[in-house]
Design an enzyme around this catalytic site. Structure first.
Site, PDB file in Angstrom:
ATOM      1  N   HIS A  47      42.057  37.495  37.965  1.00 38.93           N
ATOM      2  CA  HIS A  47      41.743  37.960  39.316  1.00 38.93           C
ATOM      3  C   HIS A  47      42.989  37.857  40.199  1.00 38.93           C
ATOM      4  CE1 HIS A  47      39.556  38.280  43.201  1.00 38.93           C
ATOM      5  NE2 HIS A  47      40.414  37.359  43.584  1.00 38.93           N
ATOM      6  N   GLU A  48      43.690  36.732  40.117  1.00 36.59           N
ATOM      7  CA  GLU A  48      44.909  36.560  40.928  1.00 36.59           C
ATOM      8  C   GLU A  48      45.982  37.562  40.487  1.00 36.59           C
ATOM      9  OE1 GLU A  48      44.490  35.040  43.515  1.00 36.59           O
ATOM     10  OE2 GLU A  48      42.760  33.815  42.988  1.00 36.59           O
TER      11      GLU A  48
ATOM     12  N   HIS B 201      45.564  40.772  42.191  1.00 35.66           N
ATOM     13  CA  HIS B 201      46.167  40.864  43.530  1.00 35.66           C
ATOM     14  C   HIS B 201      47.651  41.236  43.440  1.00 35.66           C
ATOM     15  CE1 HIS B 201      42.800  39.669  45.960  1.00 35.66           C
ATOM     16  NE2 HIS B 201      42.648  38.497  45.363  1.00 35.66           N
TER      17      HIS B 201
END
Ligand SMILES: [Zn+2]
Length: 225
Positions: free
Chosen positions: A101-102, A105
């Protein structure tokens, strides 16, 4: 008094506490459940995130550690993922989900994804309005100056807009994570990541909802005056 006196206000307080409690409990239990399940990819969160970054045009993004539990974040200022120890070193489905998920980004930044850019640009202004709106609001109430109250509500509205812009950015990062895990062929990681990241997204949705209710309440009260 302006607030604290009516049912509407207390209804929002109760909704906020209950929603906060439910979403926190849900993310905790979902994360704990999937941190017991080993990833199907046989690697740590940091290693999988590294691969995902490299394969998606974000190979210049760094990966470091950050103390604490679920403190993971991507910082566009140093273009680095900061992963908590559990997720950096751990090889569970939950660790891989959060790390990817990071990474999502970072890939948003590499691609110039617009809502992400907008969110980053709003950060300094939102920090300012978040720290000052309550003081302006109370000053307006105490001195009986409606103009100050309106400025305060405008500042608060700004933080609400920020929370609303955050939603698509978070959901998109999670979508990228799930898509990557699907493409890399790990069925269990894909399934777990969907659950963990949906639980995480619900906390963002709940706090945005409470902020919108607060804003509507403040606007309603001010209009009646
Ligand atoms: Zn995120």
């Amino acid at each position: 008094m302006y607030m604290y006196g009516d049912l509407g206000y207390w209804a929002i307080v109760i909704i906020s506490v209950v929603l906060g409690f439910i979403t926190q409990a849900y993310i905790k239990s979902t994360y704990n459940k999937w941190s017991q399940v080993p990833s199907g990819m046989n690697a740590t969160g940091a290693q999988i995130a590294r691969r995902m970054l490299n394969e998606n045009g974000a190979s210049d993004c760094g990966i470091g550690r950050i103390p604490g539990k679920l403190t993971d974040n991507y910082d566009p200022r140093d273009n680095s993922l900061h992963l908590s120890d559990d997720n950096y070193r751990g090889g569970s489905v939950a660790s891989v989900a959060v790390a990817c998920h990071e990474a999502g980004h970072a890939i948003q930044t590499a691609e110039g994804y617009f809502p992400g850019k907008l969110r980053t640009a709003l950060v300094p202004m939102v920090n300012f309005s978040q720290s000052i709106w309550m003081f302006v609001f109370l000053a307006g109430i105490l001195m009986g100056v409606i103009g100050l109250v309106q400025v305060a509500i405008l500042l608060f509205a700004f933080t609400v807009i920020f929370q609303l812009v955050t939603l698509p950015v978070e959901i998109d990062a999670s979508r990228r994570a799930v898509r990557y895990l699907q493409a890399s062929g790990s069925e269990i990681d894909q399934r777990g990541a969907k659950q963990v990241l949906t639980a995480a997204a619900l906390t963002y949705v709940a706090s945005a909802l409470v902020s919108v209710l607060n804003l509507l309440y403040l606007l309603g009260r001010t209009n009646r005056r």
